[in-house]
Design a protein around this motif. Structure first.
Motif, PDB file in Angstrom:
ATOM      1  N   ALA A 250       5.905  -2.009  -1.582  1.00 13.39           N
ATOM      2  CA  ALA A 250       6.108  -0.887  -0.667  1.00 13.39           C
ATOM      3  C   ALA A 250       6.080   0.450  -1.391  1.00 13.39           C
ATOM      4  O   ALA A 250       5.623   1.456  -0.842  1.00 13.39           O
ATOM      5  CB  ALA A 250       7.413  -1.070   0.090  1.00 13.39           C
ATOM      6  N   LYS A 251       6.573   0.488  -2.626  1.00 18.71           N
ATOM      7  CA  LYS A 251       6.716   1.787  -3.297  1.00 18.71           C
ATOM      8  C   LYS A 251       6.143   1.856  -4.711  1.00 18.71           C
ATOM      9  O   LYS A 251       5.586   2.872  -5.104  1.00 18.71           O
ATOM     10  CB  LYS A 251       8.216   2.169  -3.384  1.00 18.71           C
ATOM     11  CG  LYS A 251       8.913   2.283  -2.036  1.00 18.71           C
ATOM     12  CD  LYS A 251       8.532   3.557  -1.307  1.00 18.71           C
ATOM     13  CE  LYS A 251       9.127   3.570   0.102  1.00 18.71           C
ATOM     14  NZ  LYS A 251       8.244   4.099   1.121  1.00 18.71           N
ATOM     15  N   THR A 252       6.332   0.814  -5.510  1.00 17.60           N
ATOM     16  CA  THR A 252       6.120   0.938  -6.952  1.00 17.60           C
ATOM     17  C   THR A 252       4.665   1.116  -7.382  1.00 17.60           C
ATOM     18  O   THR A 252       4.327   2.090  -8.040  1.00 17.60           O
ATOM     19  CB  THR A 252       6.647  -0.320  -7.689  1.00 17.60           C
ATOM     20  OG1 THR A 252       7.603  -0.949  -6.875  1.00 17.60           O
ATOM     21  CG2 THR A 252       7.209   0.024  -9.037  1.00 17.60           C
ATOM     22  N   ALA A 253       3.822   0.141  -7.036  1.00 23.31           N
ATOM     23  CA  ALA A 253       2.469   0.122  -7.593  1.00 23.31           C
ATOM     24  C   ALA A 253       1.575   1.131  -6.867  1.00 23.31           C
ATOM     25  O   ALA A 253       1.591   1.210  -5.649  1.00 23.31           O
ATOM     26  CB  ALA A 253       1.887  -1.283  -7.487  1.00 23.31           C
TER      27      ALA A 253
ATOM     28  N   ASP B  31       5.101   4.273   4.158  1.00 23.78           N
ATOM     29  CA  ASP B  31       5.760   5.581   4.272  1.00 23.78           C
ATOM     30  C   ASP B  31       7.222   5.373   4.668  1.00 23.78           C
ATOM     31  O   ASP B  31       7.708   4.236   4.710  1.00 23.78           O
ATOM     32  CB  ASP B  31       5.021   6.474   5.282  1.00 23.78           C
ATOM     33  CG  ASP B  31       4.971   5.839   6.667  1.00 23.78           C
ATOM     34  OD1 ASP B  31       5.810   4.945   6.959  1.00 23.78           O
ATOM     35  OD2 ASP B  31       4.102   6.237   7.464  1.00 23.78           O
ATOM     36  N   ASP B  32       7.929   6.468   4.976  1.00 28.13           N
ATOM     37  CA  ASP B  32       9.355   6.358   5.268  1.00 28.13           C
ATOM     38  C   ASP B  32       9.633   5.570   6.554  1.00 28.13           C
ATOM     39  O   ASP B  32      10.742   5.085   6.765  1.00 28.13           O
ATOM     40  CB  ASP B  32       9.990   7.759   5.337  1.00 28.13           C
ATOM     41  CG  ASP B  32       9.953   8.427   3.958  1.00 28.13           C
ATOM     42  OD1 ASP B  32       9.814   7.681   2.956  1.00 28.13           O
ATOM     43  OD2 ASP B  32      10.027   9.669   3.886  1.00 28.13           O
ATOM     44  N   ASN B  33       8.602   5.447   7.424  1.00 26.19           N
ATOM     45  CA  ASN B  33       8.784   4.635   8.635  1.00 26.19           C
ATOM     46  C   ASN B  33       8.421   3.176   8.402  1.00 26.19           C
ATOM     47  O   ASN B  33       8.460   2.367   9.341  1.00 26.19           O
ATOM     48  CB  ASN B  33       7.908   5.162   9.777  1.00 26.19           C
ATOM     49  CG  ASN B  33       8.222   6.608  10.094  1.00 26.19           C
ATOM     50  OD1 ASN B  33       9.392   6.996  10.067  1.00 26.19           O
ATOM     51  ND2 ASN B  33       7.194   7.399  10.367  1.00 26.19           N
ATOM     52  N   GLY B  34       8.029   2.851   7.186  1.00 24.24           N
ATOM     53  CA  GLY B  34       7.642   1.465   6.911  1.00 24.24           C
ATOM     54  C   GLY B  34       6.194   1.165   7.306  1.00 24.24           C
ATOM     55  O   GLY B  34       5.777   0.011   7.294  1.00 24.24           O
ATOM     56  N   ASP B  35       5.410   2.200   7.676  1.00 24.77           N
ATOM     57  CA  ASP B  35       4.006   1.962   8.038  1.00 24.77           C
ATOM     58  C   ASP B  35       3.125   2.030   6.793  1.00 24.77           C
ATOM     59  O   ASP B  35       3.374   2.822   5.885  1.00 24.77           O
ATOM     60  CB  ASP B  35       3.524   3.013   9.047  1.00 24.77           C
ATOM     61  CG  ASP B  35       4.243   2.876  10.384  1.00 24.77           C
ATOM     62  OD1 ASP B  35       4.522   1.718  10.778  1.00 24.77           O
ATOM     63  OD2 ASP B  35       4.554   3.912  11.004  1.00 24.77           O
ATOM     64  N   PHE B  36       2.069   1.184   6.783  1.00 25.53           N
ATOM     65  CA  PHE B  36       1.131   1.212   5.655  1.00 25.53           C
ATOM     66  C   PHE B  36       0.440   2.570   5.588  1.00 25.53           C
ATOM     67  O   PHE B  36      -0.016   3.101   6.598  1.00 25.53           O
ATOM     68  CB  PHE B  36       0.084   0.106   5.794  1.00 25.53           C
ATOM     69  CG  PHE B  36       0.684  -1.275   5.719  1.00 25.53           C
ATOM     70  CD1 PHE B  36       1.381  -1.680   4.585  1.00 25.53           C
ATOM     71  CD2 PHE B  36       0.562  -2.168   6.774  1.00 25.53           C
ATOM     72  CE1 PHE B  36       1.944  -2.949   4.513  1.00 25.53           C
ATOM     73  CE2 PHE B  36       1.127  -3.432   6.711  1.00 25.53           C
ATOM     74  CZ  PHE B  36       1.822  -3.821   5.581  1.00 25.53           C
TER      75      PHE B  36
END
Ligand code: GTP
Ligand code: SPV
Ligand code: MN
Length: 591
Positions: free
Chosen positions: A405-408, A486-491
């Protein structure tokens, strides 16, 4: 009547039938007549449901037991003589103990049933890459699925000759009892025993059990690699094709990438993507280069999310001679449906368990999240003309990837072979429905092989790391991530066909046509080098997708260290990887 006079095979079958006690033994020869008779028999017992033969010729639906819908990693064992050889990431039991325990479960398991003898080849019979197996099973579903996924033919007996050189697979559904379900591998005996399951990855023994777990052990001995990788060819407008192989964990996009259709502008310009394989690659060094084949003969693909829009080639592949498992049955026209196929779910339908289901009003999913199609490779419109090339296709780049979700970042490149092997070894991904257990938790899944490596993963990295000794030309290694949110969890990244833009950058790097920006984790693209024309993605969004958050990566290093710790007991982590980890830490500290 027996189809072979090979004494080793006949004795082994005698032994297995003395244990499981089937009423009769049927020798499968791979002929269409025999398979057609089995389809009819399976329909008469309800094991298969014949679908609309005008819309879906040769297609059938199967519903598995509701407790038996995915691979069971906690019940999968590597039974090498020494526990050390299985390594810290596999379940282990001593072979004698496991044989004894499973013999009790197999004892009489086929009473009142037929034992089918399936001779199969992984890759083209007689080719240098081919390996042979025989699976004994009491499931017609397994026979019919193996006939799609592998090359089932009595020619396999000619290939084996009078040797004992084949993988011995014994499978019984038994009572589909989840408490007595075991998938056991005996690498020193070339033997696989699978019991109390009827689900794909647990019972189609040519696939994960043979082509990855057993084959990885063979590959270590014989100096080649068995990988959880798709293989695809990218043909440029000048007609030149380059091949890449990519390892993503289960349900993380291999089938989709393997069958990708480039964005419109590229297609107009004459770019094409050719599918060689969607799940498994056998890779061998030859003349200083690495060559790969797809040992399978079909696709066991995730159904949900497969649509005209996301993966038209996969959808077309399922239009004939396909077995669907655990999808929705549309009763109006006796076809199939799954979530994400289209926005028009059937109202008069049965869900994956066979219960009445109305897609317009239902609050539950109609198809199981791990529902699958078993489709012949030859159905795929993008199937590479080179997919059965006897000595394989040359690999220009390896790509690792997972759900992060965030790292790569969207993509980055290794600084060289050892750094690339390190990147593979630290892969992490959020778990999916392809295996039982919690979904969405991040776990380390090196080279997407955590559930599939048949020996100590540290030894496996060593094997990878020293492979370059056999090469004059080393494939470049990359890491991709289509799943940043993103902050809403959308790709954030549109994915699917748009991933071609990243493949293009990768090939440009291989050809030395574009530069890069160095970062603590590896080489990042200069944003202007990724073509966004027609993608709807802004350069600002792309820049976001390429950021490397130092704080998150410092946490990541903690996770990697914890994971590496598991290998301390056997001391199998290659020095090269320890050095890479130290370098990463140092670079992050200085960032
Ligand atoms: P296995 O057969 O389990 O090894 O899976 P796989 O790696 O072949 O995964 P597959 O291509 O079947 O994709 C699994 C899921 O990921 C599906 O629900 C896809 O819709 C989704 N998916 C694939 N590619 C992308 C992508 O580029 N972006 C996003 N957001 N989802 C994707
Ligand atoms: C996977 O889980 O990676 C699959 C499906 O490809 S199975 O055959 O069940 O392993
Ligand atoms: Mn897979």
């Amino acid at each position: 009547m027996a189809l072979t006079a090979n004494k080793i095979i006949l004795d082994w079958i005698d032994e297995c039938s003395a244990l499981t006690k089937p009423d009769k033994i049927v020798w499968i020869d791979g002929s269409e007549e025999q398979l057609e008779a089995l389809r009819a028999e399976a329909c008469s017992t309800g094991e298969l449901i014949k679908l609309n033969q005008e819309k879906l010729p040769g297609c059938y639906l199967h519903r598995s037991d509701p407790t038996d819908v995915a691979r069971v990693e906690d019940r999968t064992f590597i039974c090498s003589k020494s526990e050390r050889d299985a390594g810290p990431t596999n379940n282990w039991k001593a072979p004698d103990e496991m044989y004894a325990q499973l013999s009790e479960i197999f004892d009489g398991a086929m009473k009142g049933r037929t034992m089918y003898v399936i001779p199969y080849s992984m890759f083209v019979v007689g080719s240098p890459f081919a390996k042979y197996g025989i699976e004994l099973t009491d499931s017609i579903y397994v026979v019919l699925s193996m006939a799609i996924m592998t090359r089932v033919t009595s020619k396999v007996y000619d290939g084996i000759g009078d040797s004992g050189d084949f993988i011995r697979g014994l499978h019984s559904k038994a009572q589909i009892d989840p408490e007595k379900r075991y998938i056991a591998h005996f690498p020193e005996d070339n033997t696989i025993w699978s019991v109390n399951s009827g689900y794909g990855g647990n019972v189609l023994l040519g696939k994960k059990c043979f082509a990855l777990r057993m084959a990885s052990v063979l590959g270590k001995k014989e100096r080649w690699l068995a990988e959880h990788m798709l293989i695809l060819g990218i043909e440029n407008p000048q007609g030149k094709t380059k091949y890449v192989a990519a390892a993503f964990p289960s349900a993380c996009g291999k089938t989709n990438l393997a069958m990708l259709i480039p964005p419109e502008g590229y297609v107009k310009d004459g770019w094409k993507v050719w599918t060689v394989g969607d799940d498994i690659a056998w890779v061998r060094p030859r003349n200083g280069k690495l060559y790969a084949v797809n040992p399978e003969n079909g696709f066991f693909g995730v159904a949900p999310g497969t649509s005209e829009k996301s993966n038209p080639n996969a959808l077309v592949s399922t239009k004939r001679n396909t077995i669907f498992t655990n999808v929705v049955q549309n009763l109006d026209d006796n076809t199939v449906w799954w979530e994400g196929m289209d926005k028009n779910p059937p109202e008069n339908a049965l869900d994956w368990q066979g219960n009445p289901w109305n897609g317009k009003t239902a609050s539950t999913k109609g198809a199981h999240p791990n529902s699958r199609f078993t489709a012949p490779a030859v159905n795929c419109p993008s199937l590479s003309p080179k997919w059965e090339k006897e000595d394989g296709v040359p690999i220009a780049a390896f790509i690792f990837g997972g759900r992060r979700a965030k790292t790569a970042p969207l993509v980055y490149q290794a600084r060289g072979w050892e750094h690339g092997v390190f990147i593979g070894s630290i892969m992490g991904s959020e778990t999916t429905a392809a295996a039982t257990g919690e979904v969405g938790v991040t776990r380390r899944d090196p080279m997407a092989m955590l559930p599939f490596c048949g020996y100590d993963m540290g030894d496996y990295w060593f094997h990878w790391a020293e492979m370059w000794n056999d090469l004059d030309r080393i494939p470049e290694i990359f890491n991709v991530n289509w799943f940043r949110t993103d902050d809403n969890g959308d790709f954030i990244w549109p994915g699917f066909g748009e991933n071609f833009r990243v493949l293009e950058w990768i090939l440009k790097r291989v050809a030395g046509e574009v530069g890069m920006t160095d970062s603590p984790i590896g080489y990042l693209p200069k944003p202007e080098d990724i073509n966004l024309d027609g993608s709807g993605v802004s350069i600002g969004t792309l820049k976001d997708l390429l950021t490397v958050d130092t704080a998150l990566w410092k946490d990541e290093v903690k996770g990697i260290k914890e994971f590496y710790k598991k290998f301390e007991k056997n001391n199998t982590i290659p020095e090269a990887l320890k050095k890479q980890l130290a370098t990463l830490e140092e670079r992050l500290a200085n960032a």
